[in-house]
Design a protein around this motif. Structure first.
Motif, short mmCIF file in Angstrom:
data_model
loop_
_atom_site.label_atom_id
_atom_site.label_comp_id
_atom_site.label_asym_id
_atom_site.label_seq_id
_atom_site.Cartn_x
_atom_site.Cartn_y
_atom_site.Cartn_z
N PRO A 114 0.85 -1.20 0.00
CA PRO A 114 0.00 0.00 0.00
C PRO A 114 0.88 1.25 0.00
O PRO A 114 2.01 1.23 0.51
N LYS A 115 0.37 2.32 -0.56
CA LYS A 115 1.16 3.55 -0.70
C LYS A 115 1.72 4.03 0.64
O LYS A 115 2.85 4.52 0.71
N GLU A 116 0.96 3.86 1.72
CA GLU A 116 1.40 4.37 3.02
C GLU A 116 2.59 3.60 3.58
O GLU A 116 3.25 4.05 4.53
N LEU A 117 2.90 2.42 3.02
CA LEU A 117 4.06 1.64 3.47
C LEU A 117 5.27 1.81 2.55
O LEU A 117 6.36 1.33 2.86
N GLN A 118 5.10 2.48 1.42
CA GLN A 118 6.20 2.60 0.46
C GLN A 118 7.25 3.63 0.89
O GLN A 118 8.37 3.63 0.37
N SER A 119 6.91 4.51 1.81
CA SER A 119 7.85 5.48 2.35
C SER A 119 7.42 5.81 3.78
O SER A 119 6.33 5.43 4.21
N LEU A 120 8.27 6.52 4.48
CA LEU A 120 7.96 6.88 5.86
C LEU A 120 8.29 8.36 6.08
O LEU A 120 9.36 8.83 5.69
N LEU B 156 7.81 -6.34 6.42
CA LEU B 156 8.16 -7.76 6.47
C LEU B 156 6.91 -8.63 6.65
O LEU B 156 6.82 -9.73 6.07
N ARG B 157 5.95 -8.15 7.41
CA ARG B 157 4.75 -8.95 7.71
C ARG B 157 3.72 -8.88 6.60
O ARG B 157 2.82 -9.73 6.57
N TYR B 158 3.84 -7.90 5.71
CA TYR B 158 2.82 -7.73 4.67
C TYR B 158 2.97 -8.83 3.62
O TYR B 158 4.03 -9.00 3.02
N GLU B 159 1.92 -9.56 3.40
CA GLU B 159 1.95 -10.65 2.43
C GLU B 159 1.52 -10.14 1.05
O GLU B 159 0.49 -9.49 0.90
N ARG C 219 12.62 3.62 16.73
CA ARG C 219 11.42 2.81 16.99
C ARG C 219 10.45 2.87 15.81
O ARG C 219 9.91 1.84 15.38
N LEU C 220 10.23 4.06 15.25
CA LEU C 220 9.28 4.21 14.16
C LEU C 220 9.78 3.53 12.88
O LEU C 220 8.99 2.94 12.14
N VAL C 221 11.08 3.60 12.63
CA VAL C 221 11.64 2.92 11.46
C VAL C 221 11.55 1.41 11.63
O VAL C 221 11.21 0.68 10.69
N LYS C 222 11.81 0.92 12.83
CA LYS C 222 11.68 -0.52 13.08
C LYS C 222 10.23 -0.97 12.91
O LYS C 222 9.97 -2.04 12.32
N ASP C 223 9.28 -0.18 13.39
CA ASP C 223 7.87 -0.52 13.23
C ASP C 223 7.49 -0.56 11.75
O ASP C 223 6.74 -1.44 11.31
N TRP C 224 8.01 0.40 10.99
CA TRP C 224 7.72 0.46 9.55
C TRP C 224 8.28 -0.76 8.82
O TRP C 224 7.56 -1.41 8.05
#
Length: 212
Positions: free
Chosen positions: A179-185, A208-211, A198-203
């Protein structure tokens, strides 16, 4: 004790900058207002047309009237790694007028993607370690205002998954499928180092979890 080139002591109000220091600071600020990086990012950018626009509007030849010239860097990031070319334009410095810059940006805005202004020469990497795996991100300082001459420079950090770390290969190839919201931070400038980590690790964990 040698006399300082930049500061002096005034018995009436204390330490102050010398005239030379004031001039250097003014010249530095003036130069900063006349330098900008333009960034185009998104998924499946129109690279063929972008190349034509760059050739039409941007020149590396510095004109004689340097005062009326802006120093421009141009950068691109395509979420689709098959279309992305690393540093295709970034290491060139272009010299153009304000009117040409406006026309260049206007031409880019007709194309797919997001086209924004970033701080000149601010481009680096931010690395995090997740369970022994080293991930790296490209970082730019984006400017959130329409004019490069606005006094209050309010911006944000913009991060992308890059290829600096070999471990990035496990996620870089699928960024365009997210999704577009995961392509950058996007991160606020006032975030602390611990908050950014922390925010970069969460991103990256979400990537990694997105299938796909």
């Amino acid at each position: 004790m040698s006399k300082s080139k930049y500061i002096h002591y005034n018995p009436r109000y204390g330490w102050d900058l010398n005239d030379d220091a004031h001039l250097e600071m003014w010249l530095f600020a003036k130069a900063q207002r006349r330098q900008v990086t333009i960034l185009s990012y998104g998924c499946d950018l129109d690279h063929h047309t972008i190349k034509k626009i760059v050739r039409h509007y941007l020149t590396t030849e510095k004109p004689d009237a340097a005062e009326d010239t802006l120093e421009i860097r141009y950068d691109t990031y395509d979420a689709n790694s098959n279309l992305h070319t690393e540093n295709q334009y970034y290491f060139e410095t272009y010299f153009i007028s304000e009117n040409t810059l406006a026309a260049f940006v206007q031409a880019l805005h007709r194309l797919p993607g997001t086209h924004i202004r970033c701080v000149f020469n601010v481009r680096g990497h931010f690395e995090v370690n997740l369970n022994g795996v080293e991930f790296s991100t490209r970082v730019l300082k984006a400017l959130d205002f329409p004019s490069m001459y606005k006094e209050d420079l309010i911006g944000r950090y913009l991060l992308f998954i890059d290829t600096e770390s070999p471990d990035n290969e496990m996620i870089r190839h699928k960024i365009h499928l997210l999704p577009k919201e995961l392509q950058s931070l996007s991160l606020p400038l006032d975030s602390s180092l611990l908050q950014r980590e922390r925010l970069v690790k969460d991103w990256i964990t979400a990537i990694l979890r997105y299938e796909v």
